[in-house]
Write an enzyme that holds these catalytic residues in place. Structure first.
Site, short mmCIF file in Angstrom:
data_model
loop_
_atom_site.label_atom_id
_atom_site.label_comp_id
_atom_site.label_asym_id
_atom_site.label_seq_id
_atom_site.Cartn_x
_atom_site.Cartn_y
_atom_site.Cartn_z
N ILE A 1 0.86 -1.20 0.00
CA ILE A 1 0.00 0.00 0.00
C ILE A 1 0.89 1.25 0.00
O ILE A 1 1.89 1.31 0.74
CB ILE A 1 -0.94 -0.01 1.23
CG1 ILE A 1 -1.77 -1.30 1.24
CG2 ILE A 1 -1.84 1.22 1.21
CD1 ILE A 1 -2.62 -1.49 2.48
N GLU B 1 1.86 -4.11 5.83
CA GLU B 1 0.91 -3.73 4.78
C GLU B 1 1.37 -4.28 3.44
O GLU B 1 1.07 -3.71 2.40
CB GLU B 1 0.72 -2.21 4.74
CG GLU B 1 1.90 -1.41 5.20
CD GLU B 1 2.91 -1.14 4.10
OE1 GLU B 1 3.95 -1.83 4.11
OE2 GLU B 1 2.66 -0.25 3.26
#
Ligand code: GH3
Ligand code: MG
Length: 330
Positions: free
Chosen positions: A199, A242
């Site tokens: 991300i 992430e």
């Protein structure tokens, strides 16, 4: 405990019954023939409605089905395998007793019946039956516990493969699957692709919206990427933080690139607001792809390193994009 007396003579039945009642046994059934006894026990019925008794006192000489044949028939029924049968016989000849024991009788009593002998033999037969019942109950309990343990183990195994937050596979499970798939691809000359997905500006997302929102965002990204994958062998896992990883067995680099782009677009379409992102006003992802035909001389870690390096390039080339590793590096 219940006792069944099978005797064609009503007087003999009464005598046995009286002695037993005098000795504290109250649950006593009587039958005048083997056929009556079988009907009483429900031997012709399905196992679930059979009447259980704990001991049978069986006269040997009876019209129709005699005591020895009745013993055979009774013992051949699965519900009566453990039920002791004491034969009551006027003749003590070895041949009759041999036949009775061969038919499954556990003991015998001679006529005329001696009260003390009857009491002692009934007690001993019932004690053995009680112990068998207890053992069987313990065995059944053990089987139940083992079944519960097995299903708990399966559940534990399943849970130990999943990431607690997103519900997709965890790193540990990915490592196992990747190892197996890589070996298979190397052995059989298949193609295999790896995607690393990260991300963009996620630290800033957390800082802006809070950790809880960050967690929710991770869940949405995992679900979105999962929806793009269609083949049963494709595996999406949370690699850590992430970062997500996807292994695509039997898919070459072109296919990997296509899927990576589909995922990137699908994430954009979620329109998760991200005011602190430097590349868009919503959450975006960068994806690194590496893949191709696996050569047996190569190492599993090399493909991972190439996909990771491709992700690094995607980040450094502006993020929100897919970068494909070249065959000899990035
Ligand atoms: P880049 O675009 O270069 O990837 O920047 P980035 O901010 O996404 O990357 P960085 O590695 O600097 O930060 C990753 C952030 O991801 C920091 C960390 O707090 C957050 N993170 C990791 N795991 C979790 C998690 O389980 N929940 C939440 N909410 N945040 C997480
Ligand atoms: Mg990041």
């Amino acid at each position: 405990m219940s006792i069944l007396i099978v005797d064609d003579s009503v007087e003999s039945q009464e005598l046995l019954k009286r002695i037993l009642e005098k000795n504290g046994f109250s649950d006593i059934l009587t039958a005048e023939s083997a056929t009556d006894a079988f009907a009483l026990l429900g031997l012709d019925q399905p196992a679930c409605i059979v009447k259980n008794v704990d001991l049978v006192l069986m006269d040997v000489v009876m019209p129709g089905v005699d005591g020895i044949e009745a013993c055979w028939l009774l013992k051949s029924h699965k519900c009566f395998v453990d039920v002791p049968v004491i034969v009551i016989t006027a003749s003590n000849d070895a041949e009759t007793l041999d036949k009775a024991f061969a038919a499954g009788a556990t003991d015998f009593i001679s006529k005329p019946v001696n009260q003390l002998e009857l009491k002692a033999r009934v007690h001993s037969a019932l004690r053995i039956k009680y112990e068998i019942d207890q053992r069987k109950a313990r065995e059944a309990e053990l089987v139940k516990v083992l079944e519960e343990l097995e299903s708990a183990n399966k559940e534990l195994h399943r849970l130990s493969s999943l990431d607690g937050l997103t519900g997709i596979a965890n790193r540990r499970h990915f490592d196992q699957v990747y190892d197996v798939e890589w070996r298979r691809a190397a052995r059989e000359g298949y193609e295999l692709s790896i995607l690393f997905l990260d991300i963009d500006f996620f630290k800033a997302y957390n800082d802006t919206y809070g950790h809880q929102e960050g967690d929710d965002c991770l869940k949405v990204i995992a679900a979105t990427a999962g929806r793009v994958l269609k083949r049963p062998a494709d595996l999406l896992a949370r690699y850590g933080g992430e970062e997500f990883v996807i292994v695509l067995p039997g898919t070459g680099v072109a296919g990997g690139q296509k899927l990576a782009e589909e995922i990137r677009v699908a994430v954009e379409k979620c329109h998760i607001p991200h005011a602190a992102s430097q590349v868009a006003d919503h959450v975006t992802v960068s994806v690194g792809v590496a893949g191709g035909r696996v050569k047996p001389a190569a190492k599993p870690a090399e493909l991972i390193a190439r996909a990771d390096a491709a992700l690094y390039e995607a980040k450094h080339s502006g993020r929100n994009q897919v970068w494909v590793a070249s065959a000899d590096g990035t």
